[in-house]
Scaffold this motif. Structure first.
Motif, PDB file in Angstrom:
ATOM      1  N   LEU A 173       1.407  -0.954   0.043  1.00  0.00           N
ATOM      2  CA  LEU A 173       0.008   0.004  -0.333  1.00  0.00           C
ATOM      3  C   LEU A 173       0.920   1.342  -0.259  1.00  0.00           C
ATOM      4  N   HIS A 174       2.514   0.897   0.838  1.00  0.00           N
ATOM      5  CA  HIS A 174       3.032   2.397   0.670  1.00  0.00           C
ATOM      6  C   HIS A 174       3.583   2.208  -0.642  1.00  0.00           C
ATOM      7  N   ALA A 177       3.358   6.125  -5.426  1.00  0.00           N
ATOM      8  CA  ALA A 177       3.168   5.857  -7.248  1.00  0.00           C
ATOM      9  C   ALA A 177       2.205   6.404  -7.373  1.00  0.00           C
ATOM     10  N   LEU A 178       1.449   7.294  -6.482  1.00  0.00           N
ATOM     11  CA  LEU A 178      -0.531   7.770  -7.057  1.00  0.00           C
ATOM     12  C   LEU A 178      -0.171   9.395  -6.742  1.00  0.00           C
ATOM     13  N   MET A 210      -2.654  10.415   3.351  1.00  0.00           N
ATOM     14  CA  MET A 210      -1.333  10.886   4.108  1.00  0.00           C
ATOM     15  C   MET A 210       0.247  10.529   3.507  1.00  0.00           C
ATOM     16  N   ILE A 211      -0.122   9.519   2.604  1.00  0.00           N
ATOM     17  CA  ILE A 211       1.190   9.482   2.305  1.00  0.00           C
ATOM     18  C   ILE A 211       1.588  10.068   1.447  1.00  0.00           C
ATOM     19  N   VAL A 212       0.586  10.593   0.247  1.00  0.00           N
ATOM     20  CA  VAL A 212      -0.552  11.470  -0.611  1.00  0.00           C
ATOM     21  C   VAL A 212       0.471  12.569  -0.764  1.00  0.00           C
ATOM     22  N   SER A 213      -0.002  13.117   0.459  1.00  0.00           N
ATOM     23  CA  SER A 213       0.181  14.163   1.262  1.00  0.00           C
ATOM     24  C   SER A 213       1.590  15.079   1.391  1.00  0.00           C
ATOM     25  N   THR A 248     -12.809  -8.542  -8.269  1.00  0.00           N
ATOM     26  CA  THR A 248     -11.581  -9.365  -6.515  1.00  0.00           C
ATOM     27  C   THR A 248     -12.145  -8.949  -5.925  1.00  0.00           C
ATOM     28  N   TRP A 249     -12.163  -9.272  -5.322  1.00  0.00           N
ATOM     29  CA  TRP A 249     -12.235  -8.846  -3.389  1.00  0.00           C
ATOM     30  C   TRP A 249     -10.896  -7.695  -2.736  1.00  0.00           C
ATOM     31  N   ILE A 250     -10.748  -6.861  -2.533  1.00  0.00           N
ATOM     32  CA  ILE A 250      -9.400  -6.703  -2.051  1.00  0.00           C
ATOM     33  C   ILE A 250      -8.897  -6.788  -0.678  1.00  0.00           C
ATOM     34  N   PHE A 251      -8.198  -7.365   0.518  1.00  0.00           N
ATOM     35  CA  PHE A 251      -7.717  -7.070   0.990  1.00  0.00           C
ATOM     36  C   PHE A 251      -6.961  -6.123   1.950  1.00  0.00           C
ATOM     37  N   PHE A 252      -7.510  -5.658   2.268  1.00  0.00           N
ATOM     38  CA  PHE A 252      -5.907  -4.284   2.715  1.00  0.00           C
ATOM     39  C   PHE A 252      -5.912  -4.272   4.191  1.00  0.00           C
ATOM     40  N   PRO A 253      -4.554  -4.129   3.675  1.00  0.00           N
ATOM     41  CA  PRO A 253      -3.857  -4.268   5.535  1.00  0.00           C
ATOM     42  C   PRO A 253      -4.768  -3.998   6.734  1.00  0.00           C
ATOM     43  N   TRP A 254      -5.725  -3.293   6.873  1.00  0.00           N
ATOM     44  CA  TRP A 254      -6.273  -2.600   8.479  1.00  0.00           C
ATOM     45  C   TRP A 254      -7.115  -3.777   8.546  1.00  0.00           C
ATOM     46  N   ASP A 255      -8.099  -4.605   7.577  1.00  0.00           N
ATOM     47  CA  ASP A 255      -9.157  -5.867   7.665  1.00  0.00           C
ATOM     48  C   ASP A 255      -8.495  -7.210   7.906  1.00  0.00           C
ATOM     49  N   MET A 256      -6.453  -7.143   7.804  1.00  0.00           N
ATOM     50  CA  MET A 256      -6.448  -7.969   8.040  1.00  0.00           C
ATOM     51  C   MET A 256      -5.231  -8.781   9.515  1.00  0.00           C
TER      52      MET A 256
END
Length: 168
Positions: free
Chosen positions: A18-19, A24-25, A54-57, A148-156
């Motif tokens: 994610l970071h 990259a975004l 937060m990362i983009v800012s 596709t279901w995306i599993f984000f780190p805050w959900d795992m």
């Protein structure tokens, strides 16, 4: 061969991934702002957009950060989007002009459709995009299939997973 359950067609995203993707975004957004390439503010769509925003800012040195809260899921079931909290009107100015709105994912686009109706001049960016929602964003990093279901780190949570075959 055994068919997989729908939730098993997953794309697992770690904090590191994610970071990297949020950086990259930021790299892709650099220089696209209307004020000599700069953005006036970042607005994160809560809750998933908060970490990428937060990362983009940070990467783009944007100090004005706010949130817009839209509830569009009840657990894993999509519901009618509902605005819970709007960003500061002074930040949004002229219909969001010069503001970067960031979310983790655009799925069907219904959440962003609601926010875009409020701030049509803002620039919408997500880290991940599915085909149905892709037209709602100007900038994204990774496209995944609609099913596709995306599993984000805050959900795992870390736990043992049985292998597909065998139990040695």
């Amino acid at each position: 061969m055994q068919d997989r359950l729908p939730h098993e067609k997953g794309f697992h995203v770690s904090w590191d991934q994610l970071h990297r993707d949020a950086r990259a975004l930021a790299w892709r957004l650099q220089g696209l702002g209307p004020d000599d390439g700069y953005w006036r503010a970042v607005v994160a769509i809560t809750r998933g957009g908060m970490a990428p925003a937060m990362i983009v800012s940070r990467e783009l040195d944007i100090r004005v950060v706010d949130t817009v809260s839209v509830k569009s899921y009840d657990r894993q079931t999509q519901a009618e989007p509902e605005l819970i909290k709007a960003p500061n009107p002074e930040i949004m100015g002229n219909q969001g002009e010069g503001v970067l709105i960031v979310d983790d994912l655009v799925d069907t686009g219904r959440t962003l459709e609601l926010v875009r109706a409020l701030y049509p001049k803002a620039h919408f960016a997500t880290v991940y995009a599915k085909p149905k929602g892709k037209p709602m964003v100007e900038t994204y990093i990774t496209e995944v299939s609609q099913d596709t279901w995306i599993f984000f780190p805050w959900d795992m949570a870390l736990q043992y997973v049985e292998p597909y075959r065998g139990r040695d």
